[in-house]
Design a protein around this motif. Structure first.
Motif, short mmCIF file in Angstrom:
data_model
loop_
_atom_site.label_atom_id
_atom_site.label_comp_id
_atom_site.label_asym_id
_atom_site.label_seq_id
_atom_site.Cartn_x
_atom_site.Cartn_y
_atom_site.Cartn_z
N ARG A 145 0.91 -1.16 -0.03
CA ARG A 145 0.07 0.02 0.03
C ARG A 145 0.93 1.30 -0.10
NH1 ARG A 145 -3.54 -1.93 4.37
NH2 ARG A 145 -5.33 -3.23 3.37
N ARG A 146 1.89 1.16 0.90
CA ARG A 146 2.73 2.47 1.18
C ARG A 146 3.36 2.65 -0.42
NH1 ARG A 146 5.68 1.24 6.77
NH2 ARG A 146 3.93 1.81 8.03
N ARG A 147 3.84 1.64 -1.01
CA ARG A 147 4.59 1.69 -2.24
C ARG A 147 3.63 2.19 -3.41
NH1 ARG A 147 6.57 -3.77 -3.30
NH2 ARG A 147 7.38 -3.80 -1.11
N ARG A 148 2.43 1.73 -3.17
CA ARG A 148 1.45 2.30 -4.15
C ARG A 148 1.23 3.68 -4.22
NH1 ARG A 148 -3.87 -0.19 -3.37
NH2 ARG A 148 -2.66 -2.27 -3.63
N ARG A 149 1.02 4.22 -2.88
CA ARG A 149 0.54 5.31 -2.60
C ARG A 149 1.94 6.44 -3.00
NH1 ARG A 149 -0.63 4.64 3.11
NH2 ARG A 149 -2.45 3.24 3.20
N ARG A 150 3.17 5.99 -2.85
CA ARG A 150 4.25 6.79 -3.03
C ARG A 150 4.26 6.88 -4.58
NH1 ARG A 150 8.75 3.54 -1.20
NH2 ARG A 150 7.58 3.53 0.81
N ARG A 151 4.02 5.78 -5.33
CA ARG A 151 4.18 5.68 -6.71
C ARG A 151 2.86 6.68 -7.05
NH1 ARG A 151 4.53 -0.30 -7.21
NH2 ARG A 151 6.72 -0.79 -6.85
N ARG A 152 2.11 6.75 -6.62
CA ARG A 152 0.86 7.73 -7.18
C ARG A 152 1.30 9.00 -6.89
NH1 ARG A 152 -4.28 4.59 -4.95
NH2 ARG A 152 -4.41 2.56 -6.37
N ARG A 153 1.80 9.47 -5.63
CA ARG A 153 2.15 10.67 -5.44
C ARG A 153 3.12 11.34 -6.34
NH1 ARG A 153 3.77 9.79 0.06
NH2 ARG A 153 1.95 8.82 0.96
N GLN A 154 4.35 10.18 -6.57
CA GLN A 154 5.22 10.73 -7.51
C GLN A 154 4.63 11.04 -8.85
OE1 GLN A 154 8.00 7.70 -7.34
NE2 GLN A 154 9.09 8.36 -5.31
N ARG A 155 3.78 10.16 -9.42
CA ARG A 155 3.13 10.68 -10.69
C ARG A 155 2.48 11.71 -10.76
NH1 ARG A 155 -0.08 5.49 -10.97
NH2 ARG A 155 1.59 4.17 -10.47
N ARG A 156 1.58 12.15 -9.53
CA ARG A 156 0.98 13.18 -9.38
C ARG A 156 1.84 14.45 -9.53
NH1 ARG A 156 -1.89 12.05 -4.64
NH2 ARG A 156 -2.89 10.51 -5.19
N ARG A 157 3.15 14.34 -8.73
CA ARG A 157 3.95 15.46 -8.89
C ARG A 157 4.38 15.80 -10.35
NH1 ARG A 157 6.90 13.19 -3.86
NH2 ARG A 157 5.74 13.89 -2.20
N ARG A 158 5.02 14.44 -11.02
CA ARG A 158 5.52 14.70 -12.28
C ARG A 158 4.44 15.29 -13.26
NH1 ARG A 158 7.11 8.90 -12.29
NH2 ARG A 158 9.01 8.68 -10.71
N ARG A 159 3.36 14.97 -13.05
CA ARG A 159 2.23 15.65 -13.94
C ARG A 159 2.19 17.15 -13.50
NH1 ARG A 159 -2.00 11.12 -12.74
NH2 ARG A 159 -1.48 9.45 -14.07
N GLN A 160 2.16 17.50 -12.27
CA GLN A 160 2.06 18.81 -12.23
C GLN A 160 3.33 19.59 -12.67
OE1 GLN A 160 1.48 18.92 -7.89
NE2 GLN A 160 -0.68 18.46 -7.84
N ARG A 161 4.43 18.99 -12.73
CA ARG A 161 5.70 19.75 -13.31
C ARG A 161 5.68 20.44 -14.50
NH1 ARG A 161 10.09 16.10 -10.64
NH2 ARG A 161 9.82 16.51 -8.57
#
Length: 139
Positions: free
Chosen positions: A123-139
């Motif tokens: 779960r943590r890994r999935r959350r972390r990946r989603r967060r990173q994806r979101r951040r990348r998209r925002q950049r």
């Protein structure tokens, strides 16, 4: 689907641990019963030993009658000793089983804990990946 599978596995592991604990309690109660039975037999053995001694003392007066009584008491004593030995063997066996059950229960709990940890990490890994994806998209 994989998450459901993991949930099922975790559930199965905890169910198995519960079953093992119930079996362990059953074995413990059997062991206590065996110990109580053994105590009674040991008291009977002491009484019979006393009877055997009394019969030996009375031998001078009524040799034949006392000899018969002594034989009977000795036979009963032997039977009691054999029974006690059987109970001790049974007790040892039960103790071994209890130990085995305890170890099995501990192993199952460890397994369930491991699954929970894995699940948490996934779960943590999935959350972390989603967060990173979101951040990348925002950049």
């Amino acid at each position: 689907a994989a998450a459901a599978e993991r949930k099922k596995e975790t559930e199965a592991a905890s169910q198995a641990a519960k079953k093992a604990a119930a079996a362990l309690n059953e074995k413990m109660s059997q062991l206590q019963a065996a110990q109580a039975s053994m105590k009674g037999l040991e008291e009977a053995k002491a009484k019979l030993e006393h009877d055997v001694q009394a019969a030996a003392a009375g031998l001078k007066k009524e040799k034949d009658a006392a000899a018969a009584a002594q034989k009977k008491a000795a036979a009963a004593l032997q039977a009691a000793q054999a029974s006690i030995k059987g109970l001790e063997d049974g007790k040892a066996k039960l103790e071994a089983e209890v130990k085995k059950e305890k170890e099995a229960a501990a192993a199952m709990q460890k397994e369930a804990q491991l699954w929970r940890r894995r699940k948490r990490n996934w779960r943590r890994r999935r959350r972390r990946r989603r967060r990173q994806r979101r951040r990348r998209r925002q950049r």
